[in-house]
Design an enzyme around this catalytic site. Sequence first.
Site, PDB file in Angstrom:
ATOM      1  CB  CYS A 116      19.618   9.133   2.334  1.00  0.00           C
ATOM      2  SG  CYS A 116      19.434   8.792   0.587  1.00  0.00           S
ATOM      3  CG  HIS A 256      17.907  13.162   2.968  1.00  0.00           C
ATOM      4  ND1 HIS A 256      19.027  13.381   2.202  1.00  0.00           N
ATOM      5  CD2 HIS A 256      17.249  12.117   2.389  1.00  0.00           C
ATOM      6  CE1 HIS A 256      19.049  12.514   1.208  1.00  0.00           C
ATOM      7  NE2 HIS A 256      17.983  11.740   1.292  1.00  0.00           N
ATOM      8  CG  ASN A 286      18.241  12.047  -2.311  1.00  0.00           C
ATOM      9  OD1 ASN A 286      19.340  12.124  -1.757  1.00  0.00           O
ATOM     10  ND2 ASN A 286      17.341  11.139  -1.982  1.00  0.00           N
TER      11      ASN A 286
HETATM   12  N1  COA Z   1       6.087  11.822 -13.877  1.00  0.00           N
HETATM   13  C1  COA Z   1       4.779  11.632 -13.996  1.00  0.00           C
HETATM   14  N2  COA Z   1       4.108  10.694 -13.322  1.00  0.00           N
HETATM   15  C2  COA Z   1       4.823   9.901 -12.488  1.00  0.00           C
HETATM   16  C3  COA Z   1       6.199  10.047 -12.329  1.00  0.00           C
HETATM   17  C4  COA Z   1       6.842  11.055 -13.054  1.00  0.00           C
HETATM   18  N3  COA Z   1       8.153  11.280 -12.956  1.00  0.00           N
HETATM   19  N4  COA Z   1       6.624   9.130 -11.415  1.00  0.00           N
HETATM   20  C5  COA Z   1       5.550   8.440 -11.032  1.00  0.00           C
HETATM   21  N5  COA Z   1       4.445   8.897 -11.691  1.00  0.00           N
HETATM   22  C6  COA Z   1       3.083   8.434 -11.585  1.00  0.00           C
HETATM   23  C7  COA Z   1       2.998   6.997 -11.159  1.00  0.00           C
HETATM   24  O1  COA Z   1       3.132   6.142 -12.252  1.00  0.00           O
HETATM   25  C8  COA Z   1       1.618   6.954 -10.553  1.00  0.00           C
HETATM   26  O2  COA Z   1       0.688   6.825 -11.586  1.00  0.00           O
HETATM   27  P1  COA Z   1      -0.629   5.928 -11.397  1.00  0.00           P
HETATM   28  O3  COA Z   1      -1.372   6.555 -10.260  1.00  0.00           O
HETATM   29  O4  COA Z   1      -1.293   6.052 -12.718  1.00  0.00           O
HETATM   30  O5  COA Z   1      -0.123   4.561 -11.076  1.00  0.00           O
HETATM   31  C9  COA Z   1       1.447   8.327  -9.936  1.00  0.00           C
HETATM   32  O6  COA Z   1       2.437   9.170 -10.587  1.00  0.00           O
HETATM   33  C10 COA Z   1       1.676   8.367  -8.457  1.00  0.00           C
HETATM   34  O7  COA Z   1       2.844   7.601  -8.178  1.00  0.00           O
HETATM   35  P2  COA Z   1       3.438   7.516  -6.728  1.00  0.00           P
HETATM   36  O8  COA Z   1       4.636   6.615  -6.723  1.00  0.00           O
HETATM   37  O9  COA Z   1       2.345   7.225  -5.758  1.00  0.00           O
HETATM   38  O10 COA Z   1       3.902   9.016  -6.565  1.00  0.00           O
HETATM   39  P3  COA Z   1       4.298   9.769  -5.264  1.00  0.00           P
HETATM   40  O11 COA Z   1       3.467  10.944  -5.083  1.00  0.00           O
HETATM   41  O12 COA Z   1       4.490   8.836  -4.095  1.00  0.00           O
HETATM   42  O13 COA Z   1       5.746  10.310  -5.665  1.00  0.00           O
HETATM   43  C11 COA Z   1       8.027   9.779  -5.174  1.00  0.00           C
HETATM   44  C12 COA Z   1       6.786   9.410  -5.968  1.00  0.00           C
HETATM   45  C13 COA Z   1       9.120   8.770  -5.480  1.00  0.00           C
HETATM   46  C14 COA Z   1       8.462  11.156  -5.612  1.00  0.00           C
HETATM   47  C15 COA Z   1       7.691   9.792  -3.688  1.00  0.00           C
HETATM   48  O14 COA Z   1       7.043   8.597  -3.326  1.00  0.00           O
HETATM   49  C16 COA Z   1       8.890   9.955  -2.804  1.00  0.00           C
HETATM   50  O15 COA Z   1       9.496  11.001  -2.750  1.00  0.00           O
HETATM   51  N6  COA Z   1       9.229   8.927  -2.023  1.00  0.00           N
HETATM   52  C17 COA Z   1      10.266   9.014  -1.043  1.00  0.00           C
HETATM   53  C18 COA Z   1      11.612   9.086  -1.627  1.00  0.00           C
HETATM   54  C19 COA Z   1      12.583   9.291  -0.497  1.00  0.00           C
HETATM   55  O16 COA Z   1      12.376  10.038   0.413  1.00  0.00           O
HETATM   56  N7  COA Z   1      13.683   8.621  -0.506  1.00  0.00           N
HETATM   57  C20 COA Z   1      14.539   8.832   0.649  1.00  0.00           C
HETATM   58  C21 COA Z   1      15.550   7.903   0.711  1.00  0.00           C
HETATM   59  S1  COA Z   1      16.636   8.102  -0.621  1.00  0.00           S
END
Ligand code: COA
Length: 334
Positions: A116, A256, A286
Amino acid sequence: MENINAVITGVGGYVPDYVLTNDEISKMVDTNDEWIMTRIGVKERRILNEEGLGTSYMARKAAKQLMQRTNSNPDDIDLVIVATSTGDYVFPSVASILCDKLGLKNAFAFDLSAACSGFLYLMETGASFIRSGRYKKVIIVGADKMSAITDYTDRATCPIFGDGAAAFMLEPTTENVGIMDAILHTDGKGLPFLHMKAGGSVCPASYFTVDNHMHYVYQEGRTVFKYAVSNMSNVSAEIAERNHLDKDSINWVIPHQANMRIIDAVANRLELPLDKVMINIQRYGNSSAATLPLCIWDFESKLKKGDNLIFTAFGAGFTWGAVYVKWGYDGKEQ
Ligand code: COA
Protein backbone atom coordinates in the site's frame (compact mmCIF):
# COMPACT_ATOMS: atom_id res chain seq x y z
CA MET A 1 24.23 23.72 -13.20
CA GLU A 2 20.58 24.47 -12.50
CA ASN A 3 18.76 22.22 -10.08
CA ILE A 4 16.41 19.76 -11.81
CA ASN A 5 13.14 19.01 -10.03
CA ALA A 6 10.67 16.29 -11.00
CA VAL A 7 7.25 17.85 -11.48
CA ILE A 8 3.92 16.06 -11.87
CA THR A 9 2.47 17.30 -15.18
CA GLY A 10 -0.75 15.26 -15.30
CA VAL A 11 -2.88 12.52 -13.82
CA GLY A 12 -5.00 9.77 -15.35
CA GLY A 13 -7.18 7.24 -13.57
CA TYR A 14 -9.58 4.36 -13.96
CA VAL A 15 -12.00 2.50 -11.73
CA PRO A 16 -14.11 -0.42 -12.97
CA ASP A 17 -17.85 0.09 -13.50
CA TYR A 18 -19.08 -2.62 -11.14
CA VAL A 19 -20.07 -1.19 -7.74
CA LEU A 20 -19.99 -3.62 -4.80
CA THR A 21 -22.16 -2.13 -2.04
CA ASN A 22 -22.19 -2.83 1.69
CA ASP A 23 -25.65 -4.34 1.28
CA GLU A 24 -24.25 -6.87 -1.16
CA ILE A 25 -21.31 -7.64 1.15
CA SER A 26 -23.83 -8.16 3.97
CA LYS A 27 -25.31 -10.98 1.89
CA MET A 28 -21.90 -12.68 1.56
CA VAL A 29 -20.72 -12.45 5.20
CA ASP A 30 -22.17 -11.65 8.63
CA THR A 31 -21.84 -7.86 8.64
CA ASN A 32 -23.86 -4.72 7.98
CA ASP A 33 -23.57 -1.24 6.54
CA GLU A 34 -23.46 0.39 9.97
CA TRP A 35 -20.48 -1.71 11.19
CA ILE A 36 -18.54 -1.15 7.98
CA MET A 37 -19.21 2.61 7.95
CA THR A 38 -18.31 3.10 11.63
CA ARG A 39 -15.25 0.84 11.81
CA ILE A 40 -13.83 1.33 8.26
CA GLY A 41 -15.71 4.11 6.43
CA VAL A 42 -16.29 2.34 3.10
CA LYS A 43 -19.76 2.60 1.53
CA GLU A 44 -18.95 0.91 -1.77
CA ARG A 45 -15.98 -0.25 -3.82
CA ARG A 46 -15.31 -0.87 -7.53
CA ILE A 47 -14.63 -4.40 -8.72
CA LEU A 48 -13.10 -5.55 -12.01
CA ASN A 49 -15.36 -8.54 -12.49
CA GLU A 50 -14.98 -9.27 -16.19
CA GLU A 51 -13.32 -12.60 -16.72
CA GLY A 52 -9.78 -12.55 -18.07
CA LEU A 53 -8.98 -8.96 -17.11
CA GLY A 54 -6.20 -8.20 -14.64
CA THR A 55 -4.38 -5.26 -13.12
CA SER A 56 -2.73 -4.28 -16.42
CA TYR A 57 -6.17 -3.59 -17.92
CA MET A 58 -6.86 -0.88 -15.34
CA ALA A 59 -3.27 0.40 -15.51
CA ARG A 60 -3.59 0.69 -19.27
CA LYS A 61 -6.84 2.69 -19.04
CA ALA A 62 -5.28 5.07 -16.50
CA ALA A 63 -2.05 5.51 -18.45
CA LYS A 64 -3.91 6.04 -21.72
CA GLN A 65 -5.95 8.85 -20.18
CA LEU A 66 -2.72 10.32 -18.77
CA MET A 67 -1.07 10.28 -22.22
CA GLN A 68 -4.11 12.03 -23.73
CA ARG A 69 -4.31 14.65 -21.00
CA THR A 70 -0.59 15.45 -21.23
CA ASN A 71 -0.54 15.31 -25.07
CA SER A 72 2.26 12.79 -24.87
CA ASN A 73 3.74 11.04 -27.87
CA PRO A 74 4.34 7.33 -27.11
CA ASP A 75 7.84 7.58 -28.60
CA ASP A 76 8.82 10.19 -26.00
CA ILE A 77 8.18 8.04 -22.91
CA ASP A 78 11.50 6.98 -21.36
CA LEU A 79 10.38 4.87 -18.43
CA VAL A 80 7.27 3.23 -16.93
CA ILE A 81 7.15 2.00 -13.35
CA VAL A 82 4.09 0.28 -11.90
CA ALA A 83 3.50 -0.25 -8.18
CA THR A 84 1.31 -3.28 -7.58
CA SER A 85 0.85 -6.35 -5.39
CA THR A 86 -1.56 -7.98 -7.83
CA GLY A 87 0.35 -8.31 -11.09
CA ASP A 88 -1.37 -10.14 -13.96
CA TYR A 89 1.26 -12.87 -13.61
CA VAL A 90 4.12 -13.63 -11.22
CA PHE A 91 6.17 -12.63 -14.26
CA PRO A 92 6.42 -10.72 -16.55
CA SER A 93 5.74 -7.35 -14.98
CA VAL A 94 2.57 -5.32 -15.43
CA ALA A 95 4.84 -2.53 -16.66
CA SER A 96 6.09 -4.57 -19.61
CA ILE A 97 2.54 -5.55 -20.61
CA LEU A 98 1.62 -1.88 -20.35
CA CYS A 99 4.45 -0.82 -22.68
CA ASP A 100 3.13 -3.18 -25.33
CA LYS A 101 -0.50 -2.09 -24.96
CA LEU A 102 0.44 1.60 -25.09
CA GLY A 103 2.85 1.17 -27.99
CA LEU A 104 5.83 2.55 -26.07
CA LYS A 105 8.87 1.63 -28.14
CA ASN A 106 11.56 3.67 -26.39
CA ALA A 107 10.70 3.01 -22.76
CA PHE A 108 12.09 0.50 -20.32
CA ALA A 109 9.71 -0.67 -17.64
CA PHE A 110 9.50 -2.54 -14.37
CA ASP A 111 7.22 -3.16 -11.38
CA LEU A 112 7.86 -2.03 -7.84
CA SER A 113 6.60 -3.97 -4.83
CA ALA A 114 5.86 -1.99 -1.68
CA ALA A 115 2.20 -2.92 -1.08
CA CYS A 116 0.00 0.00 0.00
CA SER A 117 3.02 2.34 0.21
CA GLY A 118 3.91 1.53 -3.39
CA PHE A 119 2.94 4.92 -4.79
CA LEU A 120 5.08 6.80 -2.25
CA TYR A 121 8.08 4.67 -3.22
CA LEU A 122 7.19 5.26 -6.89
CA MET A 123 7.16 9.04 -6.56
CA GLU A 124 10.63 9.06 -5.01
CA THR A 125 11.99 6.46 -7.46
CA GLY A 126 10.51 8.15 -10.54
CA ALA A 127 11.71 11.56 -9.34
CA SER A 128 15.25 10.23 -8.94
CA PHE A 129 15.35 9.14 -12.59
CA ILE A 130 14.17 12.61 -13.65
CA ARG A 131 16.63 14.38 -11.34
CA SER A 132 19.48 12.35 -12.89
CA GLY A 133 18.95 14.42 -16.04
CA ARG A 134 18.87 11.36 -18.33
CA TYR A 135 15.11 10.83 -18.47
CA LYS A 136 12.52 13.38 -19.58
CA LYS A 137 9.16 11.61 -19.35
CA VAL A 138 8.47 9.01 -16.71
CA ILE A 139 5.05 7.40 -16.17
CA ILE A 140 4.35 6.06 -12.68
CA VAL A 141 1.25 3.93 -12.13
CA GLY A 142 -0.35 2.63 -8.93
CA ALA A 143 -2.68 -0.26 -9.81
CA ASP A 144 -4.24 -3.09 -7.85
CA LYS A 145 -6.98 -5.61 -8.43
CA MET A 146 -7.44 -6.35 -4.72
CA SER A 147 -10.59 -8.34 -5.44
CA ALA A 148 -8.29 -11.06 -6.87
CA ILE A 149 -6.71 -11.61 -3.44
CA THR A 150 -9.68 -10.82 -1.18
CA ASP A 151 -11.48 -13.63 0.62
CA TYR A 152 -15.20 -12.90 0.28
CA THR A 153 -15.94 -15.36 3.09
CA ASP A 154 -13.83 -13.38 5.61
CA ARG A 155 -15.81 -10.50 7.11
CA ALA A 156 -12.72 -8.94 8.69
CA THR A 157 -11.06 -8.18 5.35
CA CYS A 158 -13.57 -8.29 2.50
CA PRO A 159 -15.32 -4.95 3.21
CA ILE A 160 -12.00 -3.08 3.05
CA PHE A 161 -10.68 -3.58 -0.46
CA GLY A 162 -11.51 -2.42 -3.98
CA ASP A 163 -9.91 -2.23 -7.44
CA GLY A 164 -8.47 0.74 -9.33
CA ALA A 165 -5.52 2.37 -11.04
CA ALA A 166 -4.12 5.86 -11.50
CA ALA A 167 -1.00 7.34 -13.04
CA PHE A 168 1.18 10.46 -12.96
CA MET A 169 3.51 11.89 -15.60
CA LEU A 170 6.82 13.12 -14.19
CA GLU A 171 8.93 15.61 -16.13
CA PRO A 172 11.96 17.82 -15.39
CA THR A 173 11.63 21.47 -14.39
CA THR A 174 13.96 24.12 -13.05
CA GLU A 175 11.05 25.82 -11.25
CA ASN A 176 10.67 25.36 -7.51
CA VAL A 177 7.78 22.86 -7.84
CA GLY A 178 7.48 19.08 -7.94
CA ILE A 179 8.46 16.23 -5.68
CA MET A 180 10.36 18.18 -3.01
CA ASP A 181 11.07 15.68 -0.25
CA ALA A 182 10.40 12.10 0.84
CA ILE A 183 10.81 10.12 4.05
CA LEU A 184 10.41 6.40 3.39
CA HIS A 185 10.68 3.49 5.81
CA THR A 186 10.73 -0.31 5.68
CA ASP A 187 10.53 -2.71 8.61
CA GLY A 188 10.47 -6.36 7.57
CA LYS A 189 9.35 -7.41 11.05
CA GLY A 190 5.82 -6.56 9.88
CA LEU A 191 5.63 -9.74 7.77
CA PRO A 192 3.56 -11.90 10.18
CA PHE A 193 0.85 -9.27 10.52
CA LEU A 194 0.06 -8.63 6.86
CA HIS A 195 0.86 -10.94 3.96
CA MET A 196 -0.43 -13.54 1.52
CA LYS A 197 0.44 -16.98 2.81
CA ALA A 198 0.77 -18.95 -0.44
CA GLY A 199 1.48 -18.51 -4.11
CA GLY A 200 5.07 -17.33 -3.67
CA SER A 201 8.25 -19.40 -3.68
CA VAL A 202 8.03 -20.33 0.03
CA CYS A 203 4.67 -21.99 -0.39
CA PRO A 204 3.70 -22.51 -4.04
CA ALA A 205 0.09 -23.12 -4.98
CA SER A 206 -1.30 -26.56 -4.26
CA TYR A 207 -4.69 -28.14 -3.58
CA PHE A 208 -3.92 -27.65 0.13
CA THR A 209 -3.26 -23.91 -0.21
CA VAL A 210 -6.39 -23.40 -2.26
CA ASP A 211 -8.58 -25.45 0.10
CA ASN A 212 -7.25 -23.44 3.05
CA HIS A 213 -7.84 -19.96 1.58
CA MET A 214 -4.13 -19.17 1.57
CA HIS A 215 -4.13 -17.03 -1.59
CA TYR A 216 -5.84 -14.08 0.04
CA VAL A 217 -4.81 -11.10 2.13
CA TYR A 218 -4.05 -12.25 5.66
CA GLN A 219 -4.19 -9.39 8.15
CA GLU A 220 -4.06 -9.00 11.91
CA GLY A 221 -6.24 -5.93 11.73
CA ARG A 222 -5.73 -4.45 15.19
CA THR A 223 -1.94 -4.61 15.01
CA VAL A 224 -1.82 -3.17 11.50
CA PHE A 225 -4.22 -0.42 12.56
CA LYS A 226 -2.02 0.57 15.50
CA TYR A 227 1.16 0.75 13.42
CA ALA A 228 -0.61 2.57 10.58
CA VAL A 229 -1.95 5.30 12.88
CA SER A 230 1.32 5.97 14.68
CA ASN A 231 3.65 5.65 11.69
CA MET A 232 1.58 7.67 9.21
CA SER A 233 0.98 10.41 11.80
CA ASN A 234 4.63 10.59 12.89
CA VAL A 235 6.14 10.61 9.43
CA SER A 236 3.65 13.23 8.18
CA ALA A 237 4.49 15.50 11.11
CA GLU A 238 8.21 14.92 10.52
CA ILE A 239 8.14 15.82 6.82
CA ALA A 240 6.01 18.90 7.56
CA GLU A 241 8.46 20.10 10.19
CA ARG A 242 11.52 19.39 8.04
CA ASN A 243 10.03 21.55 5.27
CA HIS A 244 8.75 24.30 7.58
CA LEU A 245 5.12 23.52 6.79
CA ASP A 246 2.32 23.99 9.29
CA LYS A 247 -1.46 23.73 9.35
CA ASP A 248 -1.75 27.05 7.50
CA SER A 249 0.77 26.36 4.74
CA ILE A 250 -0.27 22.76 4.05
CA ASN A 251 -2.99 22.92 1.39
CA TRP A 252 -3.77 19.21 1.17
CA VAL A 253 -2.98 15.95 2.87
CA ILE A 254 -3.43 12.81 0.78
CA PRO A 255 -3.55 9.79 3.11
CA HIS A 256 -3.75 6.15 2.07
CA GLN A 257 -7.46 5.22 2.06
CA ALA A 258 -7.42 2.16 4.33
CA ASN A 259 -9.65 3.19 7.20
CA MET A 260 -11.46 6.49 7.93
CA ARG A 261 -10.30 6.30 11.55
CA ILE A 262 -6.65 6.25 10.40
CA ILE A 263 -7.33 9.24 8.10
CA ASP A 264 -8.91 11.13 11.03
CA ALA A 265 -5.88 10.40 13.23
CA VAL A 266 -3.44 11.76 10.62
CA ALA A 267 -5.55 14.91 10.14
CA ASN A 268 -5.71 15.43 13.92
CA ARG A 269 -1.97 15.07 14.31
CA LEU A 270 -1.37 17.73 11.62
CA GLU A 271 -4.19 19.85 13.16
CA LEU A 272 -5.87 19.98 9.76
CA PRO A 273 -9.63 20.24 9.15
CA LEU A 274 -11.02 17.41 7.03
CA ASP A 275 -11.72 19.80 4.15
CA LYS A 276 -7.95 19.89 3.57
CA VAL A 277 -7.78 16.11 3.44
CA MET A 278 -8.46 14.18 0.23
CA ILE A 279 -10.95 11.45 1.03
CA ASN A 280 -12.66 9.03 -1.36
CA ILE A 281 -12.52 5.86 0.78
CA GLN A 282 -16.32 5.79 0.97
CA ARG A 283 -16.54 5.24 -2.81
CA TYR A 284 -13.49 3.11 -3.63
CA GLY A 285 -12.29 1.46 -0.40
CA ASN A 286 -8.63 0.46 -0.22
CA SER A 287 -7.24 -0.07 -3.71
CA SER A 288 -3.72 -0.45 -2.25
CA ALA A 289 -1.09 1.19 -4.51
CA ALA A 290 -3.83 3.09 -6.38
CA THR A 291 -5.36 5.05 -3.47
CA LEU A 292 -3.00 8.06 -3.49
CA PRO A 293 -3.10 8.87 -7.24
CA LEU A 294 -6.86 8.12 -7.34
CA CYS A 295 -7.32 10.89 -4.76
CA ILE A 296 -5.45 13.32 -7.01
CA TRP A 297 -7.50 12.09 -9.99
CA ASP A 298 -10.69 12.94 -8.08
CA PHE A 299 -9.52 16.24 -6.59
CA GLU A 300 -7.36 17.57 -9.46
CA SER A 301 -9.70 20.46 -10.31
CA LYS A 302 -9.24 21.92 -6.81
CA LEU A 303 -5.44 22.05 -7.04
CA LYS A 304 -3.51 25.26 -7.71
CA LYS A 305 0.09 25.71 -8.81
CA GLY A 306 2.27 26.05 -5.73
CA ASP A 307 -0.08 24.17 -3.38
CA ASN A 308 1.74 22.20 -0.68
CA LEU A 309 0.68 18.54 -0.60
CA ILE A 310 1.69 15.80 1.84
CA PHE A 311 1.11 12.21 0.75
CA THR A 312 1.33 9.47 3.37
CA ALA A 313 0.70 5.71 3.46
CA PHE A 314 1.33 2.52 5.37
CA GLY A 315 1.31 -1.04 4.10
CA ALA A 316 2.58 -4.60 4.17
CA GLY A 317 6.27 -5.05 4.80
CA PHE A 318 5.86 -3.00 6.86
CA THR A 319 6.38 -0.07 4.51
CA TRP A 320 5.43 3.54 5.19
CA GLY A 321 6.40 7.12 4.60
CA ALA A 322 5.46 10.59 3.47
CA VAL A 323 6.19 12.60 0.33
CA TYR A 324 6.04 16.39 0.07
CA VAL A 325 4.92 17.74 -3.32
CA LYS A 326 4.64 21.34 -4.47
CA TRP A 327 1.92 21.09 -7.08
CA GLY A 328 2.95 22.19 -10.60
CA TYR A 329 -0.18 23.40 -12.42
CA ASP A 330 -3.68 24.79 -11.94
CA GLY A 331 -6.20 21.96 -12.07
CA LYS A 332 -9.33 22.25 -14.21
CA GLU A 333 -12.54 20.25 -14.53
CA GLN A 334 -11.86 17.35 -16.93
N1 COA B 1 -18.77 -6.92 10.56
C1 COA B 1 -19.11 -7.09 11.83
N2 COA B 1 -18.24 -7.42 12.79
C2 COA B 1 -16.94 -7.59 12.41
C3 COA B 1 -16.53 -7.43 11.09
C4 COA B 1 -17.49 -7.08 10.14
N3 COA B 1 -17.19 -6.89 8.85
N4 COA B 1 -15.19 -7.64 11.03
C5 COA B 1 -14.79 -7.93 12.27
N5 COA B 1 -15.86 -7.91 13.12
C6 COA B 1 -15.88 -8.16 14.54
C7 COA B 1 -14.76 -9.06 14.98
O1 COA B 1 -15.10 -10.40 14.80
C8 COA B 1 -14.64 -8.68 16.44
O2 COA B 1 -15.62 -9.36 17.16
P1 COA B 1 -15.32 -9.91 18.63
O3 COA B 1 -14.99 -8.70 19.45
O4 COA B 1 -16.60 -10.57 18.99
O5 COA B 1 -14.17 -10.84 18.47
C9 COA B 1 -14.97 -7.20 16.46
O6 COA B 1 -15.69 -6.95 15.22
C10 COA B 1 -13.78 -6.30 16.51
O7 COA B 1 -12.82 -6.80 15.59
P2 COA B 1 -11.48 -6.03 15.32
O8 COA B 1 -10.64 -6.80 14.34
O9 COA B 1 -10.85 -5.64 16.61
O10 COA B 1 -12.07 -4.74 14.62
P3 COA B 1 -11.37 -3.38 14.34
O11 COA B 1 -12.12 -2.30 14.95
O12 COA B 1 -9.88 -3.45 14.56
O13 COA B 1 -11.60 -3.24 12.77
C11 COA B 1 -10.30 -3.47 10.77
C12 COA B 1 -11.05 -4.19 11.88
C13 COA B 1 -9.68 -4.51 9.85
C14 COA B 1 -11.30 -2.64 10.00
C15 COA B 1 -9.24 -2.56 11.38
O14 COA B 1 -8.46 -3.28 12.30
C16 COA B 1 -8.32 -1.96 10.36
O15 COA B 1 -8.70 -1.11 9.59
N6 COA B 1 -7.04 -2.33 10.39
C17 COA B 1 -6.04 -1.72 9.56
C18 COA B 1 -6.17 -2.07 8.14
C19 COA B 1 -5.15 -1.27 7.38
O16 COA B 1 -4.91 -0.12 7.62
N7 COA B 1 -4.48 -1.86 6.45
C20 COA B 1 -3.47 -1.04 5.81
C21 COA B 1 -2.62 -1.79 5.03
S1 COA B 1 -3.48 -2.46 3.69
